[in-house]
Enzyme design. Structure first.
Site, mmCIF file in Angstrom:
data_model
loop_
_atom_site.group_PDB
_atom_site.id
_atom_site.type_symbol
_atom_site.label_atom_id
_atom_site.label_comp_id
_atom_site.label_asym_id
_atom_site.label_seq_id
_atom_site.Cartn_x
_atom_site.Cartn_y
_atom_site.Cartn_z
ATOM 1 N N ARG A 165 -12.800 5.843 13.404
ATOM 2 C CA ARG A 165 -11.585 6.637 13.234
ATOM 3 C C ARG A 165 -11.329 6.978 11.772
ATOM 4 O O ARG A 165 -11.006 8.113 11.425
ATOM 5 C CB ARG A 165 -10.375 5.874 13.801
ATOM 6 C CG ARG A 165 -10.328 5.762 15.317
ATOM 7 C CD ARG A 165 -9.017 5.107 15.739
ATOM 8 N NE ARG A 165 -8.881 5.015 17.176
ATOM 9 C CZ ARG A 165 -9.240 3.947 17.883
ATOM 10 N NH1 ARG A 165 -9.774 2.903 17.267
ATOM 11 N NH2 ARG A 165 -9.067 3.924 19.192
ATOM 12 N N ILE A 166 -11.441 5.969 10.887
ATOM 13 C CA ILE A 166 -11.161 6.215 9.474
ATOM 14 C C ILE A 166 -12.190 7.176 8.893
ATOM 15 O O ILE A 166 -11.847 8.142 8.204
ATOM 16 C CB ILE A 166 -11.141 4.888 8.692
ATOM 17 C CG1 ILE A 166 -9.978 4.009 9.164
ATOM 18 C CG2 ILE A 166 -11.019 5.153 7.196
ATOM 19 C CD1 ILE A 166 -9.968 2.615 8.562
ATOM 20 N N ASP A 186 -24.873 6.106 10.748
ATOM 21 C CA ASP A 186 -24.156 5.313 11.746
ATOM 22 C C ASP A 186 -25.051 5.197 12.977
ATOM 23 O O ASP A 186 -25.259 6.172 13.693
ATOM 24 C CB ASP A 186 -22.829 5.973 12.116
ATOM 25 C CG ASP A 186 -21.945 5.087 12.968
ATOM 26 O OD1 ASP A 186 -22.498 4.304 13.777
ATOM 27 O OD2 ASP A 186 -20.709 5.168 12.850
ATOM 28 N N ARG A 246 -14.099 -3.683 4.103
ATOM 29 C CA ARG A 246 -14.018 -5.129 3.935
ATOM 30 C C ARG A 246 -14.843 -5.528 2.721
ATOM 31 O O ARG A 246 -15.933 -4.999 2.471
ATOM 32 C CB ARG A 246 -14.532 -5.874 5.179
ATOM 33 C CG ARG A 246 -13.585 -5.814 6.380
ATOM 34 C CD ARG A 246 -12.304 -6.591 6.111
ATOM 35 N NE ARG A 246 -11.412 -6.630 7.258
ATOM 36 C CZ ARG A 246 -10.419 -5.783 7.477
ATOM 37 N NH1 ARG A 246 -10.209 -4.780 6.626
ATOM 38 N NH2 ARG A 246 -9.638 -5.899 8.538
ATOM 39 N N ASP A 270 -10.655 -1.222 -2.583
ATOM 40 C CA ASP A 270 -9.361 -1.693 -2.081
ATOM 41 C C ASP A 270 -9.499 -3.080 -1.468
ATOM 42 O O ASP A 270 -8.497 -3.706 -1.130
ATOM 43 C CB ASP A 270 -8.817 -0.712 -1.032
ATOM 44 C CG ASP A 270 -7.419 -1.079 -0.561
ATOM 45 O OD1 ASP A 270 -6.573 -1.407 -1.426
ATOM 46 O OD2 ASP A 270 -7.171 -1.056 0.655
ATOM 47 N N GLU A 275 -9.585 -12.461 -1.577
ATOM 48 C CA GLU A 275 -8.305 -11.780 -1.780
ATOM 49 C C GLU A 275 -7.179 -12.807 -1.765
ATOM 50 O O GLU A 275 -7.100 -13.607 -0.830
ATOM 51 C CB GLU A 275 -8.080 -10.724 -0.685
ATOM 52 C CG GLU A 275 -9.121 -9.601 -0.714
ATOM 53 C CD GLU A 275 -8.938 -8.600 0.423
ATOM 54 O OE1 GLU A 275 -7.974 -8.760 1.211
ATOM 55 O OE2 GLU A 275 -9.750 -7.676 0.548
ATOM 56 N N HIS A 294 -5.969 -4.501 -1.417
ATOM 57 C CA HIS A 294 -6.002 -4.293 0.035
ATOM 58 C C HIS A 294 -4.660 -3.731 0.517
ATOM 59 O O HIS A 294 -4.070 -4.221 1.483
ATOM 60 C CB HIS A 294 -6.329 -5.605 0.750
ATOM 61 C CG HIS A 294 -6.930 -5.398 2.111
ATOM 62 N ND1 HIS A 294 -7.698 -6.347 2.740
ATOM 63 C CD2 HIS A 294 -6.871 -4.351 2.982
ATOM 64 C CE1 HIS A 294 -8.086 -5.913 3.923
ATOM 65 N NE2 HIS A 294 -7.599 -4.700 4.084
ATOM 66 N N ILE A 295 -4.245 -2.663 -0.130
ATOM 67 C CA ILE A 295 -2.907 -2.141 0.144
ATOM 68 C C ILE A 295 -2.866 -0.622 0.263
ATOM 69 O O ILE A 295 -1.837 -0.038 0.619
ATOM 70 C CB ILE A 295 -1.935 -2.595 -0.984
ATOM 71 C CG1 ILE A 295 -0.479 -2.514 -0.545
ATOM 72 C CG2 ILE A 295 -2.185 -1.803 -2.268
ATOM 73 C CD1 ILE A 295 0.495 -3.079 -1.551
#
Length: 343
Positions: A165-166, A186, A246, A270, A275, A294-295
């Protein structure tokens, strides 16, 4: 009997989880909250905590800051599902859930994945245009440089490892910038299922050809460390690396070595292996690296809908209906059989 749900703590999602807990309590549910989490240390329940907190729950709510073991999945004979407020579900082994007929719901709302898509494109633009360098020139009254350094997306090759989706949202937005080509690696895509406007290639070809490489895969045993020193050195010297997926996907020590040696024009991260990122981590000392905690996809829009989506997923599960967002649809038939057995 009232439904019983365990909701883990998460300092990043504190308000979301608190609001969801209040809504479920108002519906008559029994809500058990997990122990406090130490930032940077994923929570693993002890045997005593497991017995006290989840031995008779119907649903477990967790996030990436928890780790659920096989013992956790077996603790409650009533357990029928796991619910994640986020898209990522790497806190649990999906194969272990499948073996037990457990459905896994997540929060794959448009506000979630499209925010990450927008943020990923933003990182590409900031790094290609070297925005922070231009900002520094003004703040330091350094004047305009004699040679320009910004690069357009238009006419350049953008490579995505993974889609989903992203990634699909990134591709849709990038097309308006008229890149020379968008390459995608992919293994789950075919020419018939790939998004329009992309070319499917092998990973090595993508790495050596792309001006921008962006990662869009989950973290698992197959993808951990997939971008190591050899892959980084295979990239163009002036390429840009983006990771909004990730942290464990990239060998961070290798990234520091490669970039310290002058390879790669920039990186936008990110997410990191640990973390929050330790204060003395060498990534912090690299001025060509953009680091965010991560925001980037955590917008006001997303946090407004997350509690309601969590509650909707949970209530649908307890009615015997599929949750709105299912991460492991291949388990549906086994899950329905499990519900029949429980009833």
């Amino acid at each position: 009997m009232a439904p019983k749900i365990y909701i883990a703590q998460d300092p990043v999602l504190e308000d979301v989880l608190d609001i969801a807990a209040e809504k479920l309590l108002a519906l008559g549910w029994t809500v058990v909250r997990g122990p406090e989490i130490t930032p940077g240390v994923p929570l693993r329940l002890s045997a005593d905590q497991r017995q006290a907190l989840i031995e008779d729950v119907d649903i477990i709510v967790a996030s990436s800051r928890s780790r659920l073991s096989a013992k956790d999945l077996d603790a409650s004979p009533r357990l029928r599902a796991l619910v994640f407020p986020t898209i990522g579900v790497d806190a649990v082994d999906l194969e272990a859930c499948a073996a037990r007929g457990l459905i896994v719901a997540n929060g794959a709302t448009p506000e979630n994945f499209l925010a990450m898509s927008e943020a990923t494109v933003m990182l590409m633009l900031v790094l290609l245009y070297r925005l922070h360098e231009s900002e520094r020139l003004l703040r330091e009254n350094a004047g305009r440089p004699q040679q320009m350094y910004a690069r357009m997306v238009r006419g350049r090759t953008i490579g995505l490892i993974g889609s989903g989706r992203i990634g699909a949202g990134v591709i849709e937005r990038l097309l308006a910038f008229e890149p020379a080509q968008i390459l995608v690696h992919d293994p789950f895509l075919t020419p018939d299922t790939a998004p329009a406007g992309v070319r499917l290639v092998e990973r090595d070809a993508l790495l050596t050809t792309s001006d921008v490489v962006s990662l869009h895969v989950p973290l698992n045993a197959q993808t951990r460390g997939m971008i190591a020193e050899a892959e980084l050195r295979a990239m163009k010297t002036n390429a840009v690396l983006i990771n909004t997926s990730r942290g464990g996907l990239i060998d961070e020590d290798a990234l520091v070595r490669v970039m310290t040696a002058g390879h790669l024009a920039g990186a936008g991260l990110d997410v990191t292996e640990t973390e929050p990122l330790p204060a003395d981590h060498p990534l912090r000392g690299l001025d060509r690296v953009i680091l965010t905690p991560h925001i980037l996809g955590h917008t006001i829009d997303l946090y407004t809908v997350m509690p309601d989506v969590l509650v909707e997923n949970a209530t649908r599960i307890m009615k015997g209906d599929l949750p709105t967002y299912v991460r492991n649809p291949d388990v549906v038939e086994r899950w329905r059989q499990k519900l029949n057995d429980l009833n």
